[in-house]
Design a protein around this motif. Structure first.
Motif, short mmCIF file in Angstrom:
data_model
loop_
_atom_site.label_atom_id
_atom_site.label_comp_id
_atom_site.label_asym_id
_atom_site.label_seq_id
_atom_site.Cartn_x
_atom_site.Cartn_y
_atom_site.Cartn_z
N GLN A 1 7.34 44.99 24.40
CA GLN A 1 7.77 46.17 24.86
C GLN A 1 7.77 45.98 26.21
O GLN A 1 6.70 45.71 26.93
N VAL A 2 8.90 46.43 26.93
CA VAL A 2 8.86 46.75 28.28
C VAL A 2 9.02 47.97 28.92
O VAL A 2 9.96 48.79 28.28
N GLY A 3 8.36 48.42 29.70
CA GLY A 3 8.49 49.63 30.38
C GLY A 3 9.39 49.48 31.71
O GLY A 3 9.07 48.55 32.51
N THR A 4 10.17 50.47 31.83
CA THR A 4 11.10 50.72 33.01
C THR A 4 11.40 52.08 33.30
O THR A 4 11.61 52.88 32.41
N ASP A 5 11.37 52.52 34.58
CA ASP A 5 11.78 53.76 35.21
C ASP A 5 12.92 53.91 35.34
O ASP A 5 13.39 53.36 36.64
N ALA A 6 13.80 54.38 34.35
CA ALA A 6 15.20 54.20 34.44
C ALA A 6 16.05 55.40 35.20
O ALA A 6 16.58 56.22 34.78
N ALA A 7 15.40 55.25 36.49
CA ALA A 7 16.15 56.35 37.26
C ALA A 7 16.24 55.79 38.69
O ALA A 7 16.21 56.56 40.02
N TYR A 8 16.59 54.35 38.78
CA TYR A 8 16.69 53.76 40.33
C TYR A 8 18.03 52.70 40.17
O TYR A 8 17.83 51.50 40.13
N ALA A 9 19.17 53.30 40.16
CA ALA A 9 20.20 52.60 39.98
C ALA A 9 20.50 51.84 41.39
O ALA A 9 20.04 52.42 42.33
N PRO A 10 20.82 50.56 41.20
CA PRO A 10 21.23 49.87 40.12
C PRO A 10 20.36 49.01 39.29
O PRO A 10 20.80 48.19 38.39
N PHE A 11 19.08 48.97 39.67
CA PHE A 11 18.06 48.12 38.96
C PHE A 11 17.75 48.64 37.34
O PHE A 11 17.88 47.85 36.56
N GLU A 12 17.53 49.94 37.29
CA GLU A 12 17.54 50.42 35.94
C GLU A 12 18.05 52.04 35.93
O GLU A 12 17.60 52.72 36.79
N SER A 13 18.72 52.31 35.07
CA SER A 13 19.13 53.48 34.90
C SER A 13 19.67 53.96 33.32
O SER A 13 19.66 52.92 32.56
N GLN A 14 20.06 55.13 33.13
CA GLN A 14 20.85 55.34 31.72
C GLN A 14 22.34 55.60 31.90
O GLN A 14 22.61 56.51 32.64
N ASN A 15 22.93 54.93 30.67
CA ASN A 15 24.37 55.33 30.96
C ASN A 15 24.70 56.57 30.19
O ASN A 15 23.73 57.26 29.75
N LYS B 1 23.03 57.18 26.91
CA LYS B 1 21.33 57.00 27.00
C LYS B 1 20.94 55.61 26.90
O LYS B 1 19.67 55.47 26.66
N GLU B 2 21.68 54.59 27.22
CA GLU B 2 21.24 53.21 26.96
C GLU B 2 20.84 52.75 28.33
O GLU B 2 21.17 53.23 29.42
N ILE B 3 19.55 52.09 28.58
CA ILE B 3 19.02 51.78 29.65
C ILE B 3 19.67 50.38 30.04
O ILE B 3 19.75 49.38 29.46
N VAL B 4 20.47 50.36 31.23
CA VAL B 4 21.24 49.51 31.95
C VAL B 4 20.98 49.20 33.12
O VAL B 4 20.13 49.95 33.89
N GLY B 5 21.16 47.90 33.71
CA GLY B 5 21.15 47.65 35.38
C GLY B 5 20.84 46.33 35.51
O GLY B 5 20.53 45.43 34.63
N PHE B 6 20.51 45.93 36.64
CA PHE B 6 20.10 44.38 37.21
C PHE B 6 19.01 43.97 36.72
O PHE B 6 18.79 42.81 36.00
N ASP B 7 17.94 44.78 36.69
CA ASP B 7 16.54 44.56 36.19
C ASP B 7 16.93 44.24 34.65
O ASP B 7 16.18 43.19 34.05
N ILE B 8 17.46 45.10 33.93
CA ILE B 8 17.60 44.74 32.44
C ILE B 8 18.51 43.60 32.10
O ILE B 8 17.88 42.82 31.36
#
Length: 249
Positions: A29-43, A46-53
Motif C-alpha cells: 500500500q503506497v501513500g501519496t498526496d496527489a496534489a503536486y503535479a507533475p510528481f503526483e496528481s489525479q487525472n 481520478k486516477e493517480i498519475v505522475g512522475f513519482d507514480i
C-alpha cells in the motif's frame, strides 16, 4: 509412455512453480498526496498519475513486488506509514535528518532545488534582484522560506498561494514580479503553459534537496527491494526515459 508421463509431470511442476512465484509477489500500500503535479496528481478519471507514480511502478517491476497507490493527505501521510496503514510513501518527500529519525529512506531518486520564474522581459537575473519586488510563493514551502529570508517574514511583498501554478498564473497576469518554487513544478508548468513567455533563474544560493521513498523505520527487507529496483531502472535507462517524459532534458 514413461517418457511422456515424465515430461508431462515435469511440465506441470514447472507451471506450478511459475504460478506460485507469480502469486508470491506482494502488493504494498503506497501513500501519496496527489496534489503536486507533475510528481503526483489525479487525472480526469481520478486516477493517480505522475512522475513519482511511474518511477515507483518501474521500481516495483524490477524489485519483484506490486504497488497500490492511495491518495493520502500530506498532514497524515507519515503517520499512516508509522501506524502500518501504508507500507510505502512516495510524494516528493525531501530526505532530511529529522525525518530519518522516524522513517527509513531509499537512495535518492530525484534532485530538487528552488527556481525563480520571471517573465521573459524581466530584468531580474538573480535572487538578490528580488529585493523590493513582489514575490509569489506556495504557502509553507521552501520557496516561501527563501522569500522570507530575503524580504523578511512579515514583508507585504510576499504573496502566498495555495499552489505553485496559481502563483505562476499571478506572475503571468502581472500581479507579482517573480515566483520562487520547486524546480520540477516550475519547469513542468512552463513547458505546458508558459513557453516563450516565462524563463527560469537558477540561483547558486539555493541548496540542493533530494527526494526519497520512505518506508517504516526498520523495514530493511522492503527497503532493499526498493533500492534494488531503483538501481536497475537507473542502469537500464528506464529512469531517464520517465524523467524526460516529465521534465525534458
Amino acid at each position: 509412455m514413461r517418457k511422456s508421463f515424465t515430461f508431462l509431470a515435469t511440465a506441470l511442476l514447472a507451471g506450478l512453480m511459475f504460478n506460485t512465484s507469480a502469486q508470491a509477489a506482494k502488493t504494498y500500500q503506497v501513500g501519496t498526496d496527489a496534489a503536486y503535479a507533475p510528481f503526483e496528481s489525479q487525472n480526469e478519471k481520478k486516477e493517480i498519475v505522475g512522475f513519482d507514480i511511474e518511477v515507483l511502478k518501474a521500481i516495483a517491476a524490477k524489485g519483484g513486488f506490486q504497488v497500490k497507490f492511495i491518495n493520502t493527505p500530506w498532514e497524515g501521510i507519515f503517520a499512516s506509514l508509522n501506524n502500518g496503514d501504508r507500507d510505502i510513501v512516495i510524494s516528493a518527500v525531501t530526505i532530511t535528518p529529522e525525518r530519518k529519525q522516524t522513517m527509513d529512506f531509499s537512495e535518492p531518486y530525484f534532485e530538487a532545488k528552488q527556481l525563480i520564474a520571471v517573465n521573459n522581459s524581466s530584468k531580474i537575473n538573480k535572487l538578490a534582484d528580488l529585493k523590493g519586488k513582489k514575490i509569489g510563493v506556495q504557502t509553507g514551502t521552501t520557496g516561501d522560506e527563501a522569500a522570507q529570508k530575503l524580504l523578511g517574514k512579515t514583508s507585504p511583498n510576499i504573496k502566498r498561494f495555495e499552489s505553485t501554478p496559481l502563483a505562476i498564473q499571478e506572475l503571468q497576469s502581472g500581479g507579482v514580479d517573480a515566483v520562487i518554487a520547486d524546480n520540477g513544478v516550475v519547469v513542468n508548468f512552463i513547458a505546458n503553459n508558459g513557453k516563450g513567455k516565462l524563463r527560469t533563474i537558477d540561483d547558486a544560493s539555493f541548496a540542493k534537496e533530494y527526494y526519497g521513498i520512505a518506508v517504516k523505520k526498520g523495514n530493511k527487507a522492503l527497503l532493499e527491494q526498493i533500492n534494488k529496483g531503483l538501481a536497475a531502472i537507473k542502469a537500464d535507462g528506464t529512469y531517464d526515459k520517465i524523467y524526460k517524459q516529465y521534465f525534458g532534458k
